[in-house]
Every structure is written in C-alpha cells, then in structure tokens.
Design a protein around this motif. Structure first.
Motif, PDB file in Angstrom:
ATOM      1  N   LEU A   1     -28.103 -18.276   9.074  1.00 13.56           N
ATOM      2  CA  LEU A   1     -28.865 -19.229   8.262  1.00 13.56           C
ATOM      3  C   LEU A   1     -29.372 -20.388   9.114  1.00 13.56           C
ATOM      4  CD1 LEU A   1     -26.684 -19.385   5.012  1.00 13.56           C
ATOM      5  CD2 LEU A   1     -28.994 -18.432   5.237  1.00 13.56           C
ATOM      6  N   ALA A   2     -28.527 -20.865  10.033  1.00 11.51           N
ATOM      7  CA  ALA A   2     -28.928 -21.974  10.903  1.00 11.51           C
ATOM      8  C   ALA A   2     -30.100 -21.575  11.788  1.00 11.51           C
ATOM      9  CB  ALA A   2     -27.737 -22.427  11.754  1.00 11.51           C
ATOM     10  N   VAL A   3     -30.055 -20.351  12.316  1.00 12.90           N
ATOM     11  CA  VAL A   3     -31.149 -19.871  13.160  1.00 12.90           C
ATOM     12  C   VAL A   3     -32.427 -19.706  12.341  1.00 12.90           C
ATOM     13  CG1 VAL A   3     -31.953 -17.921  14.553  1.00 12.90           C
ATOM     14  CG2 VAL A   3     -29.605 -18.774  14.830  1.00 12.90           C
ATOM     15  N   ARG A   4     -32.275 -19.143  11.149  1.00 12.36           N
ATOM     16  CA  ARG A   4     -33.446 -18.871  10.307  1.00 12.36           C
ATOM     17  C   ARG A   4     -34.152 -20.155   9.896  1.00 12.36           C
ATOM     18  NH1 ARG A   4     -31.580 -15.895   5.376  1.00 12.36           N
ATOM     19  NH2 ARG A   4     -31.101 -14.339   6.967  1.00 12.36           N
ATOM     20  N   HIS A   5     -33.373 -21.169   9.545  1.00 16.21           N
ATOM     21  CA  HIS A   5     -33.965 -22.398   9.012  1.00 16.21           C
ATOM     22  C   HIS A   5     -34.022 -23.530  10.035  1.00 16.21           C
ATOM     23  CE1 HIS A   5     -34.032 -20.581   5.069  1.00 16.21           C
ATOM     24  NE2 HIS A   5     -32.740 -20.303   5.148  1.00 16.21           N
ATOM     25  N   GLY A   6     -33.533 -23.263  11.252  1.00 15.90           N
ATOM     26  CA  GLY A   6     -33.655 -24.249  12.311  1.00 15.90           C
ATOM     27  C   GLY A   6     -32.771 -25.472  12.161  1.00 15.90           C
ATOM     28  N   HIS A   7     -31.602 -25.341  11.499  1.00 19.65           N
ATOM     29  CA  HIS A   7     -30.731 -26.504  11.367  1.00 19.65           C
ATOM     30  C   HIS A   7     -29.520 -26.397  12.297  1.00 19.65           C
ATOM     31  CE1 HIS A   7     -27.730 -24.312   8.994  1.00 19.65           C
ATOM     32  NE2 HIS A   7     -28.661 -23.934   8.135  1.00 19.65           N
ATOM     33  N   ASP A   8     -28.790 -27.473  12.409  1.00 21.14           N
ATOM     34  CA  ASP A   8     -27.650 -27.540  13.315  1.00 21.14           C
ATOM     35  C   ASP A   8     -26.455 -26.750  12.775  1.00 21.14           C
ATOM     36  OD1 ASP A   8     -28.923 -29.242  15.117  1.00 21.14           O
ATOM     37  OD2 ASP A   8     -28.329 -31.035  14.005  1.00 21.14           O
ATOM     38  N   LEU A   9     -25.607 -26.356  13.699  1.00 17.10           N
ATOM     39  CA  LEU A   9     -24.311 -25.767  13.363  1.00 17.10           C
ATOM     40  C   LEU A   9     -23.390 -25.975  14.540  1.00 17.10           C
ATOM     41  CD1 LEU A   9     -23.287 -22.698  11.441  1.00 17.10           C
ATOM     42  CD2 LEU A   9     -22.588 -22.757  13.842  1.00 17.10           C
ATOM     43  N   SER A  10     -22.131 -26.320  14.260  1.00 16.03           N
ATOM     44  CA  SER A  10     -21.145 -26.514  15.319  1.00 16.03           C
ATOM     45  C   SER A  10     -19.879 -25.743  14.992  1.00 16.03           C
ATOM     46  CB  SER A  10     -20.812 -28.003  15.485  1.00 16.03           C
ATOM     47  OG  SER A  10     -21.934 -28.736  15.926  1.00 16.03           O
ATOM     48  N   ILE A  11     -19.152 -25.429  16.035  1.00 11.07           N
ATOM     49  CA  ILE A  11     -17.857 -24.747  15.920  1.00 11.07           C
ATOM     50  C   ILE A  11     -16.786 -25.633  16.546  1.00 11.07           C
ATOM     51  CG2 ILE A  11     -16.470 -22.796  16.703  1.00 11.07           C
ATOM     52  CD1 ILE A  11     -18.344 -21.794  14.696  1.00 11.07           C
ATOM     53  N   LEU A  12     -15.672 -25.802  15.832  1.00 12.37           N
ATOM     54  CA  LEU A  12     -14.505 -26.491  16.369  1.00 12.37           C
ATOM     55  C   LEU A  12     -13.400 -25.479  16.627  1.00 12.37           C
ATOM     56  CD1 LEU A  12     -14.141 -29.526  13.885  1.00 12.37           C
ATOM     57  CD2 LEU A  12     -15.702 -29.278  15.825  1.00 12.37           C
ATOM     58  N   MET A  13     -12.738 -25.607  17.759  1.00 17.91           N
ATOM     59  CA  MET A  13     -11.507 -24.864  18.025  1.00 17.91           C
ATOM     60  C   MET A  13     -10.365 -25.865  18.001  1.00 17.91           C
ATOM     61  SD  MET A  13     -11.919 -21.508  18.665  1.00 17.91           S
ATOM     62  CE  MET A  13     -10.826 -20.947  19.964  1.00 17.91           C
ATOM     63  N   VAL A  14      -9.284 -25.531  17.295  1.00 16.38           N
ATOM     64  CA  VAL A  14      -8.154 -26.439  17.098  1.00 16.38           C
ATOM     65  C   VAL A  14      -6.876 -25.744  17.534  1.00 16.38           C
ATOM     66  CG1 VAL A  14      -6.995 -27.957  15.454  1.00 16.38           C
ATOM     67  CG2 VAL A  14      -9.359 -27.209  15.010  1.00 16.38           C
ATOM     68  N   ASP A  15      -6.076 -26.432  18.322  1.00 14.86           N
ATOM     69  CA  ASP A  15      -4.790 -25.882  18.750  1.00 14.86           C
ATOM     70  C   ASP A  15      -3.725 -26.965  18.617  1.00 14.86           C
ATOM     71  OD1 ASP A  15      -3.617 -23.398  20.438  1.00 14.86           O
ATOM     72  OD2 ASP A  15      -2.670 -25.263  21.112  1.00 14.86           O
ATOM     73  N   LEU A  16      -2.645 -26.663  17.870  1.00 17.73           N
ATOM     74  CA  LEU A  16      -1.559 -27.626  17.717  1.00 17.73           C
ATOM     75  C   LEU A  16      -0.810 -27.759  19.041  1.00 17.73           C
ATOM     76  CD1 LEU A  16      -0.102 -26.724  14.201  1.00 17.73           C
ATOM     77  CD2 LEU A  16      -1.861 -28.399  14.788  1.00 17.73           C
ATOM     78  N   ASP A  17      -0.613 -28.987  19.487  1.00 16.77           N
ATOM     79  CA  ASP A  17       0.010 -29.232  20.793  1.00 16.77           C
ATOM     80  C   ASP A  17       1.502 -28.955  20.753  1.00 16.77           C
ATOM     81  OD1 ASP A  17      -2.452 -30.114  21.817  1.00 16.77           O
ATOM     82  OD2 ASP A  17      -2.081 -32.175  21.131  1.00 16.77           O
ATOM     83  N   ARG A  18       1.971 -28.289  21.791  1.00 13.27           N
ATOM     84  CA  ARG A  18       3.409 -28.030  21.986  1.00 13.27           C
ATOM     85  C   ARG A  18       4.062 -27.450  20.723  1.00 13.27           C
ATOM     86  NH1 ARG A  18       2.487 -32.941  24.836  1.00 13.27           N
ATOM     87  NH2 ARG A  18       2.843 -32.677  27.073  1.00 13.27           N
ATOM     88  N   PHE A  19       3.349 -26.549  20.085  1.00  9.38           N
ATOM     89  CA  PHE A  19       3.868 -25.963  18.847  1.00  9.38           C
ATOM     90  C   PHE A  19       5.110 -25.116  19.105  1.00  9.38           C
ATOM     91  CE2 PHE A  19       3.903 -22.369  15.840  1.00  9.38           C
ATOM     92  CZ  PHE A  19       4.061 -23.071  14.648  1.00  9.38           C
ATOM     93  N   LYS A  20       5.173 -24.464  20.237  1.00  7.91           N
ATOM     94  CA  LYS A  20       6.318 -23.601  20.549  1.00  7.91           C
ATOM     95  C   LYS A  20       7.636 -24.373  20.486  1.00  7.91           C
ATOM     96  CE  LYS A  20       8.017 -20.318  24.024  1.00  7.91           C
ATOM     97  NZ  LYS A  20       9.364 -20.916  24.194  1.00  7.91           N
ATOM     98  N   SER A  21       7.591 -25.659  20.854  1.00  4.86           N
ATOM     99  CA  SER A  21       8.830 -26.444  20.841  1.00  4.86           C
ATOM    100  C   SER A  21       9.368 -26.613  19.419  1.00  4.86           C
ATOM    101  CB  SER A  21       8.594 -27.822  21.471  1.00  4.86           C
ATOM    102  OG  SER A  21       7.666 -28.583  20.697  1.00  4.86           O
ATOM    103  N   VAL A  22       8.485 -26.584  18.413  1.00  2.00           N
ATOM    104  CA  VAL A  22       8.943 -26.669  17.021  1.00  2.00           C
ATOM    105  C   VAL A  22       9.726 -25.413  16.668  1.00  2.00           C
ATOM    106  CG1 VAL A  22       8.228 -26.888  14.611  1.00  2.00           C
ATOM    107  CG2 VAL A  22       6.994 -28.130  16.397  1.00  2.00           C
ATOM    108  N   ASN A  23       9.175 -24.257  16.987  1.00  2.00           N
ATOM    109  CA  ASN A  23       9.877 -23.001  16.720  1.00  2.00           C
ATOM    110  C   ASN A  23      11.204 -22.940  17.474  1.00  2.00           C
ATOM    111  OD1 ASN A  23       8.048 -21.850  14.936  1.00  2.00           O
ATOM    112  ND2 ASN A  23       6.837 -20.922  16.570  1.00  2.00           N
ATOM    113  N   ASP A  24      11.186 -23.352  18.742  1.00  2.00           N
ATOM    114  CA  ASP A  24      12.398 -23.279  19.558  1.00  2.00           C
ATOM    115  C   ASP A  24      13.484 -24.222  19.047  1.00  2.00           C
ATOM    116  OD1 ASP A  24      11.101 -21.444  21.126  1.00  2.00           O
ATOM    117  OD2 ASP A  24      10.610 -22.844  22.738  1.00  2.00           O
ATOM    118  N   ARG A  25      13.081 -25.392  18.591  1.00  6.79           N
ATOM    119  CA  ARG A  25      14.062 -26.417  18.191  1.00  6.79           C
ATOM    120  C   ARG A  25      14.528 -26.254  16.751  1.00  6.79           C
ATOM    121  NH1 ARG A  25      12.828 -32.966  18.223  1.00  6.79           N
ATOM    122  NH2 ARG A  25      14.905 -33.656  17.525  1.00  6.79           N
TER     123      ARG A  25
END
Length: 424
Positions: free
Chosen positions: A203-227
């Motif tokens: 849709l963004a390509v067809r109509h010429g509007h903006d689109l963005s992608i965010l990638m999110v990663d929780l920091d030091r998540f493994k320590s939560v599982n370990d602890r």
C-alpha cells in the motif's frame, strides 16, 4: 523405520555441484522457506527439546539443525557454542541427503567420516545420531541430532526415540504455519506479521506514503530466565508486549519474531516519526516493574529503526536494515534507539523478490567454488549469504540453483555474511 549406518558420505566439490543443480534440492529449499524459521532467535520450545534429547541419551551435544544452501544453522543447541557451520562436511547434511536416520558409532574409524574436519578437528566428533526433520510432503529440511566425543552404541529403540523427538520439532513448526497470534503475548505470530507488513508495504508503494519498521529486543532477557525461571520470563514478555501495544495506533502492526524479539510496522511514519515512536515504546517498557520472589526488576529494550526509501519494495530489506540498526544499539550500550543510516540502504536495485536457493560463487573460470544461499533476486542483482565474506572477491560468476548459466556480477554491498551483487 529405517536404521542406516554411514556408507557413502563424500563431501567433494563434484558432489556439491551435482546436488546444487538438482531439482529436488530446489524443492527442498522451497519447503524450508515456507517455515520462515532461519535466523530467528532462540526459543524455549525448541531449546526444551534439545535439553531433553541430551538428557535422554547422555551426550555432550544436541541440536535442532536446519540445512539451507551453504550451511547448517542451529535453531536450538545444547553443548555447542557455534550458531552455524559449513554445510558440506556436516553430519546433518548427510542425514538430510538420506532423508532417513543416520548413526555413526565411531567416526574416527568410519571410512566415510574418519577424515572429516569435524572429526580430526574441533569438535572432534566420535559419535553421531541424527533423525531428519521431514515435512508432510516428504522433504528433509534438517535434523535433530545428538553428538558425543566418545564412541558408543545406539540401538533401534534409541533411534525410534530420536525420531519421535524430531517429529515433535516438526509438529511445532507446522502449528506455527497455522497460527496468526503468538500464544504467549497475544501479538501477531512471525508469519502473520510478515504477511501484514508486506500488505502495508504494498500500500505504501502504491500510494507513495511512508512506512517504517522497528526491531525490538529486550536487553539481557536471558538473565531473567536464569535467575527467576521461564515462567517469570514469559510474564516479562507478555507485559512488555502489552506496554508497546498501549502506545501504538490501530493501523500499526506488531508481531513476535521469536524469543524476546519483536517487530513493528508503522504505516505513514517516516524516519523521524518512527524514531519518536521507538523512544516512546522504550520508555513504556522501562516504566514497567516486575516482581519475582521478593525481587523487583525493570527491563530495558534496544530498538532498530528502518524507513522505506524511494525504491524499497521488500519487507526483508527493511527488516535487515532495522536489525542492523538494532545491532548498533546493542553495541552502543543497549537501552536506546538507533535509526538505519542512508549509507546502509539500497538505493539503486529494485524489484527484489524473496527466494531461498542454493548457489555457488565461481572464480578462476569455475575452478574454485564457494557455496552460498541466494536470499532474493531481481532482474539486476541478487542478495546472498555466505559463511565468510572474506572469501568472496569483488567480481565473480554466480550459479543459482539448477540453472546452467552462471551470472557475471560484482559486489555492491557487504554486511557481515550478507552480500548484495549487481549482475554485469
């Protein structure tokens, strides 16, 4: 039930060439691509299976291994540091070739494996047992394997257990093809997110509007599982996802890619607006407090932001750019938002289509070859993955799948093991 000991595994260049040209290999890679699992983060569902396999058989190593065009990649692993190794010497490659269980009781005296680099060098494999990961339409896309540094016997009953565990892996992968919602967090599944993001990008390509992608990663998540244990980790994932959803518009799309990693598609949002959204989400995650066993913790998260350029028509391209920016956010100290720079973006090549094909990088008039995996193609170039970009010259011929013709090309972009080439 097939029970097969090693007999004809020779990882020669001629064998690699024959296999690369086979129609069956193309169909196998298309079957693997359907699951959209390569390069996904570690997940407890699969880690649990490798832990179980290692305990049942008492081996040093167990892995859920996927085999693409040039490597074996470990979705889950126990007792192994590497995330991937070259394909052709891999024992799991031999299992995939057979599409049947493979048992090597003592690799050091086995005529087919005694000179294998993984036997004479690290990790010095002596025992291997692998059961193929078979799709419903009969393609072996990888293996569940157990490995040890000491010879040992392995009977039919043990092979049957290994096969059952491999079927559990495939059952989980099949279920994910059907799911549109991540059961833990309530956001979209990886596959459903990709479909929605592709729709938004069209849709963004067809109509010429903006689109963005965010990638999110929780920091030091493994320590939560370990602890605190996996139940606590699950609670953190759920609340963090909910905190993000509370900051998003109805038109925004959020999905869980796997593990503690999420992606968000923001229609009608350019680079500046997307960075502002990322900062709001980062603050929302930090504002959540989590109490486990009398201890109170706060999570932080790192964000990578990529925005559609004039020629962007590929969700994978945006995800790669956002992931590269996320990597920079982690390297710069975590708990921050980083936007992909324009110098990292593709500006000329257009019309890339996602594929998964095996390929060969040919140099010296075909005398030398480096195996690769072709990830996307256009009429003007290709994007490929290799085990080491250092092995790749600036100009070479690229043979793709079962095609007889090799394409002369030159490298236009290198990012870690990812290479973009332009056809000459």
């Amino acid at each position: 039930m097939a029970f097969i000991l090693s007999d004809t595994m020779r990882s020669t260049a001629s064998e690699a060439q024959r296999m690369a040209q086979g129609d069956d290999e193309g169909a196998r890679l298309r079957a693997l691509d359907r699951y959209d699992i390569l390069e996904t983060p570690r997940e407890e569902t699969f880690d649990r299976i490798t832990r179980l396999a290692r305990r049942i058989f008492g081996t040093s190593t167990a892995s859920v291994t996927l085999v693409d065009g040039h490597r074996q990649w470990f979705k889950a692993r126990e007792g192994l540091d590497a995330t991937e190794t070259p394909r052709w010497p891999a024992f799991c490659h031999a299992t995939v070739k057979r599409a049947a269980p493979l048992v090597v009781t003592d690799a050091s005296i086995d005529p087919d494996f005694a000179e294998n680099p993984f036997v004479v060098g690290d990790p010095r494999i002596r025992f291997y047992a692998g059961a193929p990961l078979m799709t419903p339409d009969g393609h072996a896309i990888g293996a569940l394997c157990v490995i040890d540094q000491h010879p040992r016997a392995f009977g039919r009953a043990e092979v049957a257990i290994l096969e059952d565990l491999a079927k559990i892996v495939m059952d989980e992968m099949e279920l994910r093809l059907l799911a549109t919602q991540d059961a833990l967090t309530g956001v979209l599944s990886r596959r459903a997110f990709r479909e929605e993001a592709e729709r938004a990008l069209r849709l963004a390509v067809r109509h010429g509007h903006d689109l963005s992608i965010l990638m999110v990663d929780l920091d030091r998540f493994k320590s939560v599982n370990d602890r605190f244990g996996h139940a606590a980790g699950d609670a953190v994932l759920g609340r963090s996802a909910a905190a993000c959803v509370g900051q998003l518009r109805g038109s925004d799309v959020i999905g869980r890619l796997g593990g503690e990693e999420f992606a968000i598609a923001l229609p009608h949002a350019g680079a500046r607006a997307a960075l502002e959204v990322a900062e709001r989400l980062r603050q929302a995650i930090v504002a959540e407090t989590h109490t486990f066993g009398g201890a109170t913790i706060q999570m932080t998260a790192s964000f990578g932001v990529a925005s559609r350029g004039p020629s962007s028509a590929d969700v994978d391209e945006l995800l790669r750019d956002a992931d590269a920016a996320l990597y920079l956010a982690k390297a710069q100290g975590r708990n921050r938002c980083v936007a992909a720079g324009s110098e990292e973006r593709e500006t000329e090549a257009t019309g890339f289509s996602r594929v998964l094909k095996n390929g060969r990088i040919l140099t010296g008039h075909g005398a030398a070859a480096v195996e690769c995996t072709v990830r996307s193609l256009s009429g003007r170039g290709a994007r490929i993955d290799v085990s080491s970009a250092a092995e790749v010259p600036e100009r070479f011929d690229l043979a793709i799948g079962a095609e007889d013709l090799a394409h002369p090309c030159r490298v236009v972009r290198v990012a870690h093991r990812h290479i973009e080439v332009e056809f000459l």
